[in-house]
Design an enzyme around this catalytic site. Structure first.
Site: not given
Length: 394
Positions: A38, A143, A189
């Site tokens: 993102r 990640s 996230d």
């Protein structure tokens, strides 16, 4: 080419299947899943303060393919050359008497954390799996959440049972990151990796944990992500220290969290500790900026949105002190170009990426200008708002 072309999900899946057949001869993957990284457009370091964030899911994803094994051993292989070694790990299916514990290599802790916290259905056997990802590691584009959510989605596919609540799925992956890598992240996230939708950003209320989609599909504007290629690891002292400062500020203001505080409250409190004061000033201001930016985006008011992005960066640089000279330079270069609405650092800070909102027809010009003048080696990609996690057909 100056701008990195994003490798498609199908190409990543093909690479993962080929690696699987090489590492596990005589066996074929039966299930596959993916989850995106993102970029956060605005709302930095607000999520653990019950505030608002406005991320969008990236076209870059982590893909996992695999199948059940004949025993209770879990084997996981990553193709990423950026992770620590070994890149193949084995561990038993966790039981109540024999839970998994963090260890080395570091990358495997994200996988172990999800396996340990997966409570949707029991894992009756172990599994063999291969991970392939094109989400930049250490770039502030999450990640880690991409890996966690991809693994959770893979386990849903493997067991044939889906989590009843997307919110609980995101929370499970967040717990995994808290417990195993030891990173006390907020909810943003994992939420956006689970719930992203093509053509939209997602305004997340980190107190109620509710998300609302905000359209971002105007072809005349684009989101440019610039990677400084300065790596950061936030599990060190900086991130927990910032979090502690925020909680101390909320206590001094006699608020449950900084979400409940105003600038007026902060000024009236006469906080002696200038660092605590500055940390609170950033968070209170950033929560307001995120709300204002969302309204601007809804009105296609990109000029106001861009100004708020720059204000956000300056606050992160001066009050929260999580930027670095490379990120500051990238923002300065971007905002000096015609057709750029705004730019800011994105992610936890101390390196990683900037995010820039600009007119689509100036992308190449802006990239060439930054590349020619940046005192470092930056890489670039154009980010289109993408879908969240899903199972993949094989």
């Amino acid at each position: 080419m100056t701008i990195t072309q994003v490798v498609s999900v199908d190409e990543l899946k093909k690479e993962a299947v080929e690696k699987f057949l090489q590492v596990f001869p005589g066996s074929s993957p039966t299930v596959a899943a993916c989850a995106p990284g993102r970029v956060n457009l605005i709302g930095e370091h607000t999520d653990y303060n019950d505030g608002f964030v406005l991320p969008m899911a990236l076209p870059q994803v982590t893909v996992i393919v695999g199948c059940k094994s004949a025993d209770d051993v879990i084997t996981v292989v990553t193709t990423s050359v950026s992770t620590d070694e070994p890149r193949k790990v084995q561990f038993p299916v966790p039981t109540h008497e024999r839970p998994l514990v963090p260890g080395t290599p570091k990358w495997a802790n994200y996988v172990k954390g999800v396996v340990q916290n997966f409570n949707v259905a029991p894992l009756s056997t172990g599994f063999n799996s291969v991970i392939v990802s094109n989400v930049p590691l250490g770039g502030g584009v999450s990640s880690s959440a991409s890996l966690e959510v991809a693994m959770f989605t893979f386990l849903e596919a493997l067991t044939g049972v889906k989590c009843e609540s997307l919110k609980e799925k995101a929370l499970c992956c967040q717990r995994a990151e808290h417990q195993f890598p030891g990173m006390p992240c907020g909810i943003m996230d994992q939420f956006i990796s689970v719930m992203g939708q093509r053509g939209h950003a997602l305004l997340i209320d980190c107190r109620s944990m509710e998300g609302s989609l905000v359209r971002l599909d105007d072809a005349t504007v684009a989101v440019l992500v610039t990677n400084s290629n300065v790596k950061h690891e936030l599990t060190g002292s900086e991130y927990p220290t910032r979090r502690k400062h925020c909680y101390e500020a909320a206590a001094l203001l006699e608020k449950k969290s900084l979400r409940d505080a105003t600038m007026e409250d902060l000024e009236k409190a006469n906080i002696d500790d200038v660092i605590i004061y500055r940390r609170a000033r950033h968070v209170i201001g950033e929560i307001t900026r995120t709300g204002d930016a969302t309204e601007s985006l809804k009105q296609n008011d990109y000029v106001t949105f861009g100004k708020l992005m720059v204000e956000s960066h300056n606050s992160l640089r001066d009050d929260y002190e999580v930027s670095c000279k490379e990120l500051d330079e990238l923002v300065t270069l971007a905002t000096s170009c015609d057709g750029v609405f705004g730019s800011r650092m994105t992610g936890g800070g101390f390196g990683g990426c900037t995010v820039t909102l600009l007119k689509s027809d100036v992308i190449d010009t802006v990239v060439e200008y930054i590349k020619a003048n940046f005192d470092g080696t930056a890489t670039f990609f154009v980010a289109s708002p993408s879908d969240g996690a899903c199972e993949l057909s094989l």
